[in-house]
Design a protein around this motif. Structure first.
Motif, PDB file in Angstrom:
ATOM      1  N   ASN A   1      31.733  -0.299 -15.935  1.00 39.80           N
ATOM      2  CA  ASN A   1      32.691   0.760 -16.298  1.00 39.80           C
ATOM      3  C   ASN A   1      32.546   2.020 -15.450  1.00 39.80           C
ATOM      4  O   ASN A   1      33.087   3.072 -15.770  1.00 39.80           O
ATOM      5  N   GLY A   2      31.771   1.872 -14.357  1.00 38.34           N
ATOM      6  CA  GLY A   2      31.735   2.955 -13.366  1.00 38.34           C
ATOM      7  C   GLY A   2      30.893   4.166 -13.726  1.00 38.34           C
ATOM      8  O   GLY A   2      31.014   5.211 -13.108  1.00 38.34           O
ATOM      9  N   THR A   3      30.027   4.033 -14.756  1.00 43.14           N
ATOM     10  CA  THR A   3      29.227   5.202 -15.142  1.00 43.14           C
ATOM     11  C   THR A   3      27.769   5.111 -14.696  1.00 43.14           C
ATOM     12  O   THR A   3      26.961   5.971 -15.024  1.00 43.14           O
ATOM     13  N   LEU A   4      27.431   4.060 -13.962  1.00 39.63           N
ATOM     14  CA  LEU A   4      26.013   3.874 -13.601  1.00 39.63           C
ATOM     15  C   LEU A   4      25.524   4.973 -12.652  1.00 39.63           C
ATOM     16  O   LEU A   4      26.142   5.250 -11.628  1.00 39.63           O
ATOM     17  N   GLN A   5      24.387   5.587 -13.035  1.00 40.37           N
ATOM     18  CA  GLN A   5      23.732   6.574 -12.168  1.00 40.37           C
ATOM     19  C   GLN A   5      22.742   5.833 -11.283  1.00 40.37           C
ATOM     20  O   GLN A   5      21.646   5.497 -11.716  1.00 40.37           O
ATOM     21  N   PHE A   6      23.131   5.585 -10.063  1.00 40.52           N
ATOM     22  CA  PHE A   6      22.262   4.781  -9.195  1.00 40.52           C
ATOM     23  C   PHE A   6      20.886   5.394  -9.002  1.00 40.52           C
ATOM     24  O   PHE A   6      19.878   4.701  -9.005  1.00 40.52           O
ATOM     25  N   VAL A   7      20.855   6.726  -8.816  1.00 38.78           N
ATOM     26  CA  VAL A   7      19.558   7.375  -8.571  1.00 38.78           C
ATOM     27  C   VAL A   7      18.577   7.134  -9.711  1.00 38.78           C
ATOM     28  O   VAL A   7      17.394   6.874  -9.493  1.00 38.78           O
TER      29      VAL A   7
ATOM     30  N   THR B   1       0.824  -1.222   0.000  1.00 39.65           N
ATOM     31  CA  THR B   1       0.000   0.000   0.000  1.00 39.65           C
ATOM     32  C   THR B   1       0.854   1.267   0.000  1.00 39.65           C
ATOM     33  O   THR B   1       0.322   2.371   0.140  1.00 39.65           O
ATOM     34  N   ASP B   2       2.161   1.131  -0.162  1.00 32.25           N
ATOM     35  CA  ASP B   2       3.015   2.324  -0.171  1.00 32.25           C
ATOM     36  C   ASP B   2       2.727   3.215  -1.376  1.00 32.25           C
ATOM     37  O   ASP B   2       2.434   2.720  -2.471  1.00 32.25           O
ATOM     38  N   SER B   3       2.859   4.523  -1.140  1.00 35.24           N
ATOM     39  CA  SER B   3       2.696   5.479  -2.245  1.00 35.24           C
ATOM     40  C   SER B   3       4.004   5.521  -3.040  1.00 35.24           C
ATOM     41  O   SER B   3       5.035   5.011  -2.584  1.00 35.24           O
ATOM     42  N   LEU B   4       3.944   6.184  -4.213  1.00 34.94           N
ATOM     43  CA  LEU B   4       5.148   6.294  -5.035  1.00 34.94           C
ATOM     44  C   LEU B   4       6.264   6.963  -4.237  1.00 34.94           C
ATOM     45  O   LEU B   4       7.420   6.535  -4.287  1.00 34.94           O
ATOM     46  N   ASP B   5       5.909   7.999  -3.481  1.00 30.66           N
ATOM     47  CA  ASP B   5       6.904   8.700  -2.663  1.00 30.66           C
ATOM     48  C   ASP B   5       7.597   7.772  -1.673  1.00 30.66           C
ATOM     49  O   ASP B   5       8.818   7.809  -1.524  1.00 30.66           O
ATOM     50  N   GLU B   6       6.774   6.977  -0.991  1.00 33.28           N
ATOM     51  CA  GLU B   6       7.334   6.072   0.016  1.00 33.28           C
ATOM     52  C   GLU B   6       8.243   5.028  -0.630  1.00 33.28           C
ATOM     53  O   GLU B   6       9.312   4.709  -0.110  1.00 33.28           O
ATOM     54  N   ILE B   7       7.793   4.502  -1.761  1.00 26.28           N
ATOM     55  CA  ILE B   7       8.604   3.497  -2.447  1.00 26.28           C
ATOM     56  C   ILE B   7       9.932   4.105  -2.861  1.00 26.28           C
ATOM     57  O   ILE B   7      11.007   3.540  -2.639  1.00 26.28           O
ATOM     58  N   GLN B   8       9.836   5.325  -3.433  1.00 26.09           N
ATOM     59  CA  GLN B   8      11.033   6.006  -3.898  1.00 26.09           C
ATOM     60  C   GLN B   8      12.029   6.217  -2.754  1.00 26.09           C
ATOM     61  O   GLN B   8      13.225   5.966  -2.897  1.00 26.09           O
TER      62      GLN B   8
ATOM     63  N   VAL C   1      18.488   4.585 -11.831  1.00 27.43           N
ATOM     64  CA  VAL C   1      18.009   3.201 -11.788  1.00 27.43           C
ATOM     65  C   VAL C   1      16.999   3.033 -10.648  1.00 27.43           C
ATOM     66  O   VAL C   1      15.939   2.430 -10.815  1.00 27.43           O
ATOM     67  N   LYS C   2      17.344   3.603  -9.503  1.00 25.46           N
ATOM     68  CA  LYS C   2      16.465   3.472  -8.342  1.00 25.46           C
ATOM     69  C   LYS C   2      15.082   4.064  -8.627  1.00 25.46           C
ATOM     70  O   LYS C   2      14.066   3.456  -8.302  1.00 25.46           O
ATOM     71  N   ASP C   3      15.069   5.240  -9.234  1.00 24.36           N
ATOM     72  CA  ASP C   3      13.768   5.861  -9.497  1.00 24.36           C
ATOM     73  C   ASP C   3      12.971   5.099 -10.557  1.00 24.36           C
ATOM     74  O   ASP C   3      11.748   5.002 -10.484  1.00 24.36           O
ATOM     75  N   GLU C   4      13.679   4.537 -11.515  1.00 24.15           N
ATOM     76  CA  GLU C   4      12.966   3.740 -12.532  1.00 24.15           C
ATOM     77  C   GLU C   4      12.355   2.497 -11.895  1.00 24.15           C
ATOM     78  O   GLU C   4      11.219   2.118 -12.206  1.00 24.15           O
ATOM     79  N   ILE C   5      13.108   1.880 -11.000  1.00 23.01           N
ATOM     80  CA  ILE C   5      12.587   0.697 -10.303  1.00 23.01           C
ATOM     81  C   ILE C   5      11.357   1.090  -9.476  1.00 23.01           C
ATOM     82  O   ILE C   5      10.317   0.433  -9.526  1.00 23.01           O
ATOM     83  N   SER C   6      11.480   2.208  -8.756  1.00 22.54           N
ATOM     84  CA  SER C   6      10.361   2.653  -7.911  1.00 22.54           C
ATOM     85  C   SER C   6       9.101   2.855  -8.741  1.00 22.54           C
ATOM     86  O   SER C   6       8.008   2.442  -8.347  1.00 22.54           O
ATOM     87  N   GLU C   7       9.271   3.507  -9.885  1.00 22.85           N
ATOM     88  CA  GLU C   7       8.088   3.746 -10.720  1.00 22.85           C
ATOM     89  C   GLU C   7       7.468   2.452 -11.220  1.00 22.85           C
ATOM     90  O   GLU C   7       6.253   2.309 -11.252  1.00 22.85           O
ATOM     91  N   ALA C   8       8.340   1.512 -11.604  1.00 24.64           N
ATOM     92  CA  ALA C   8       7.816   0.233 -12.104  1.00 24.64           C
ATOM     93  C   ALA C   8       7.077  -0.519 -10.998  1.00 24.64           C
ATOM     94  O   ALA C   8       6.020  -1.115 -11.241  1.00 24.64           O
TER      95      ALA C   8
ATOM     96  N   SER D   1      17.085   4.446  -0.434  1.00 29.19           N
ATOM     97  CA  SER D   1      17.905   4.182   0.753  1.00 29.19           C
ATOM     98  C   SER D   1      18.706   2.880   0.674  1.00 29.19           C
ATOM     99  O   SER D   1      19.507   2.593   1.560  1.00 29.19           O
ATOM    100  N   VAL D   2      18.482   2.092  -0.375  1.00 27.93           N
ATOM    101  CA  VAL D   2      19.290   0.860  -0.515  1.00 27.93           C
ATOM    102  C   VAL D   2      20.764   1.270  -0.630  1.00 27.93           C
ATOM    103  O   VAL D   2      21.115   2.091  -1.485  1.00 27.93           O
ATOM    104  N   PRO D   3      21.631   0.758   0.251  1.00 31.56           N
ATOM    105  CA  PRO D   3      23.022   1.217   0.248  1.00 31.56           C
ATOM    106  C   PRO D   3      23.755   0.791  -1.022  1.00 31.56           C
ATOM    107  O   PRO D   3      23.936  -0.397  -1.272  1.00 31.56           O
ATOM    108  N   THR D   4      24.154   1.762  -1.831  1.00 29.33           N
ATOM    109  CA  THR D   4      24.797   1.409  -3.108  1.00 29.33           C
ATOM    110  C   THR D   4      26.159   2.077  -3.271  1.00 29.33           C
ATOM    111  O   THR D   4      26.657   2.199  -4.380  1.00 29.33           O
TER     112      THR D   4
END
Ligand code: TRP
Length: 489
Positions: A423-429, A372-379, A431-438, A384-387
Motif C-alpha cells: 500500500n505504499g507506506t513502507l519506510q525503507f530506511v 567482520t564489518d562493524s554496525l556502521d559499515e553494515i548499515q 526496515v534497512k536499519d532493523e535488518i542491519s542491527e539484526a 545502499s541497496v537500491p530500493t
C-alpha cells in the motif's frame, strides 16, 4: 644408495633376535604418504615417540592410527611430567633427524609398547632414514631391552577404514579468495555447523585453496586467505574436536584422485557447465585446464571421503551433478563404492548481492557484507541497496533483496512490511536499519571469537596440522582402493 646406517640398524636388531626386512619408498616425512606408497594403511605402521618423563627419557611405540593417552602413560610410569623430547634432545639421544625415530635406541633404558601394536602379525616402522622403513614381526618387539607391553593409546577420532563409524560423512569447502562474507556464512557455514553438531554425521570441512588457483590470484593473497578462512571457520563455531578442519592442498591425494576421475569425464561436459562459462566470461584469457578441471577436483574433494552430504549454496548444484556422474561411472567401470552426494540446503542458500543483481560474492565490490564489518559499515551497505520503487508497485531486484534479508532476519515482521510495501507506506530506511542491527547482533559473538583465535597462532597451527593428518588418513585409503581397482597397484 642405501644409507649404511639403515643396514647397521637392521643388523643391530637382528642380533637382538628381531628379524626384519628393509622396504624402500619415495623419500617422505609424511606417514600417510609412506604407508600409501607401501600399499599399507596407518594401522600397519607404528612410530616411536621419544618423551621426557620427569627426568628420564623413554621411548613409546604406538600404532600410527592411535593417539597417545598422556594420562595413561603418566599413571603407568608413576610420573608427574610428560612431554615430547625437543628436536635437540631427540638428536642428541638418537643421532637421528627429528621425525626419524627407530624402535630401538641403545641410549634409552625404557620402552613402552602399546598393546594395539600387537594386534597385527607384522608392523612397519622407521629406519632412521626417510626413504626406508623396516618391517618386523610384532611379537619380536618385546625383545627390545627394557621394553614392556602397556595400554597407553586410543584409536584416533577418525579411522582409516571409511566404514568405521557407520556414520554419514559430510564434506564442504570454501575457496580461499578472502575472508568469508555473509553469503558464505548463511549459504554454507550455517549448514556446516548444523551437521557438525548432529551426532549422526562425521564432518570434514576444508578451505579449497587449490581451487583458488583456477582463476587469477596473487601468491601473497592466497597464502594469507587460506589461513583467514580457517580462522573464520573456527570463529563461526566449527570445532576441531568435532570436525576435521583442513587445508585442501595439504592432502595431495585430492589431486591424485582428481586425475583418475578425469578419465571418466569428458571435455564437452565440463565446457558446458554454467559455472565454467561464467568464469571464462569474467576472466577472458584465463580459460585454463585448471578451470576446466574445477568440477573434477571438487568431485574428488567429496568422494575421497565418500561423503554423501555437502552443505553448499544452490549455485554449486551443477558441480554436485558432476560428482554424482563421476561416482556412478567409477562404480560402474571399476567397482568402487562411491556414494552419490547430495546437497544439504540451508534457509539462506541464495543470498543476493547488495547491488540488487546476481548473488553476494567477493568478486563484486559493494555486493557483500564482511563477517567482520562493524554496525556502521553494515548499515551503510544495507542502506545502499537500491530500493527506489517503480510505478505499478512491482518489486525491483533491490527490493527483493531487501525482502530476502527481512525473511531471514525479521521473520516475525515480514508480513507486515509486505503489506506496507503493497500500500505504499513502507519506510525503507526503518526496515534497512532493523535488518542491519539484526545482522550485526548475529555477527558480534563471531567477531569477538575471531579476535581471540587470531591472537593464538600456535593454536591455529596445531589445528591445521592435526586436521591435515586426519584427512590424509582417510584420503590415502580411498586412493589406494581406487588404484587397486583401476589396475594401478
Ligand atoms: N566450489 C565451491 C564453491 O565455490 C568450493 C568447493 C571446492 C567445495 N570443493 C568443494 C564445496 C567440495 C563443497 C565441497 O563454493
Amino acid at each position: 644408495m642405501m644409507d649404511s646406517k639403515v643396514l647397521e640398524y637392521s643388523d643391530q636388531i637382528k642380533k637382538l633376535g628381531i628379524e626384519n626386512t628393509i622396504l624402500e619408498h619415495p623419500t617422505s616425512k609424511n606417514i600417510d604418504e609412506v604407508v600409501s606408497s607401501l600399499a599399507l594403511t596407518r594401522s600397519d605402521s607404528a612410530a616411536t615417540l621419544i618423551m621426557k618423563a620427569d627426568d628420564e627419557f623413554v621411548a613409546i611405540i604406538r600404532c600410527d592410527d592411535c593417539k597417545l593417552d598422556n594420562k595413561k602413560v603418566k599413571k603407568n610410569l608413576g610420573i608427574e611430567n610428560l612431554r615430547i623430547a625437543t628436536a635437540e634432545e631427540f638428536t642428541k639421544l638418537t643421532g637421528l633427524q627429528p621425525g626419524a625415530a627407530i624402535y630401538f635406541n641403545p641410549s634409552i633404558k625404557k620402552t613402552l609398547i602399546d598393546k594395539k601394536v600387537l594386534e597385527k602379525e607384522y608392523i612397519v616402522g622407521g629406519s632412521g632414514s626417510f626413504s626406508y622403513s623396516i618391517k618386523h614381526k610384532t611379537k619380536d618387539l618385546i625383545k627390545i631391552p627394557g621394553s614392556q607391553i602397556v595400554n597407553v593409546a586410543e584409536k584416533a577420532l577418525i579411522m582409516t577404514e571409511t566404514k568405521y563409524s557407520g556414520k554419514k560423512r559430510v564434506l564442504s569447502g570454501i575457496r580461499a579468495t578472502g575472508r568469508l562474507h555473509l553469503g558464505n556464512y548463511l549459504g554454507a557455514v550455517k549448514g556446516m555447523l548444523e551437521l557438525q553438531n548432529n551426532p549422526e554425521y562425521e564432518t570434514l570441512y576444508m578451505v579449497a585453496d587449490v581451487h583458488t588457483i583456477t582463476t587469477p590470484f596473487t601468491i601473497e593473497e592466497l597464502r594469507k586467505n587460506r589461513r583467514e578462512v580457517i580462522i573464520d571457520y573456527l570463529a563461526a563455531g566449527l570445532d576441531p574436536e568435532k570436525s576435521v578442519i583442513f587445508q585442501q592442498s595439504e592432502v595431495a591425494q585430492h589431486i591424485e584422485l582428481a586425475f583418475y576421475f578425469s578419465s571418466v569425464a569428458t571435455i564437452a561436459r565440463m565446457q558446458h557447465l554454467p559455472t565454467f562459462k561464467e568464469k571464462v566470461k569474467l576472466h577472458p584469457g584465463h580459460s585454463t585446464m585448471a578451470l576446466l578441471n574445477y568440477p573434477i577436483l571438487m568431485a574428488s574433494d567429496i568422494l575421497i571421503y565418500k561423503a554423501s552430504l555437502v552443505p553448499v549454496g544452490i549455485d554449486q548444484e551443477p558441480h554436485l551433478e558432476v560428482a554424482r556422474e563421476i561416482a556412478r561411472k567409477m562404480n560402474q567401470f571399476y567397482g568402487t563404492d562411491f556414494p552419490e552426494p547430495k546437497r544439504f540446503a540451508t534457509k539462506g542458500e541464495y543470498i543476493p548481492s547488495l547491488k540488487g543483481e546476481g548473488k553476494m560474492g567477493k568478486s563484486v565490490e559493494g555486493s557483500y557484507i564482511n563477517l567482520t564489518d562493524s554496525l556502521d559499515e553494515i548499515q551503510k551497505k544495507i542502506r545502499s541497496v537500491p530500493t527506489a520503487t517503480k510505478a505499478g508497485g512491482e518489486m525491483t531486484p533491490g527490493v527483493k533483496t531487501l525482502f530476502t534479508f527481512a525473511n531471514l532476519y525479521l521473520s516475525s515482521e515480514v508480513e507486515k512490511y509486505k503489506k506496507e510495501f503493497n500500500n505504499g507506506t513502507l519506510q525503507f530506511v526503518t526496515v534497512k536499519d532493523e535488518i542491519s542491527e539484526a545482522i550485526y547482533k548475529e555477527l558480534q559473538p563471531f567477531q569477538e571469537r575471531r579476535k581471540k583465535i587470531e591472537a593464538d597462532q600456535s593454536y591455529l597451527n596445531k589445528v591445521i596440522k592435526e586436521g591435515a593428518e586426519k584427512a590424509r588418513a582417510i584420503a590415502s585409503q580411498t586412493v589406494k582402493e581406487v588404484r587397486e581397482k583401476m589396475g594401478l597397484l
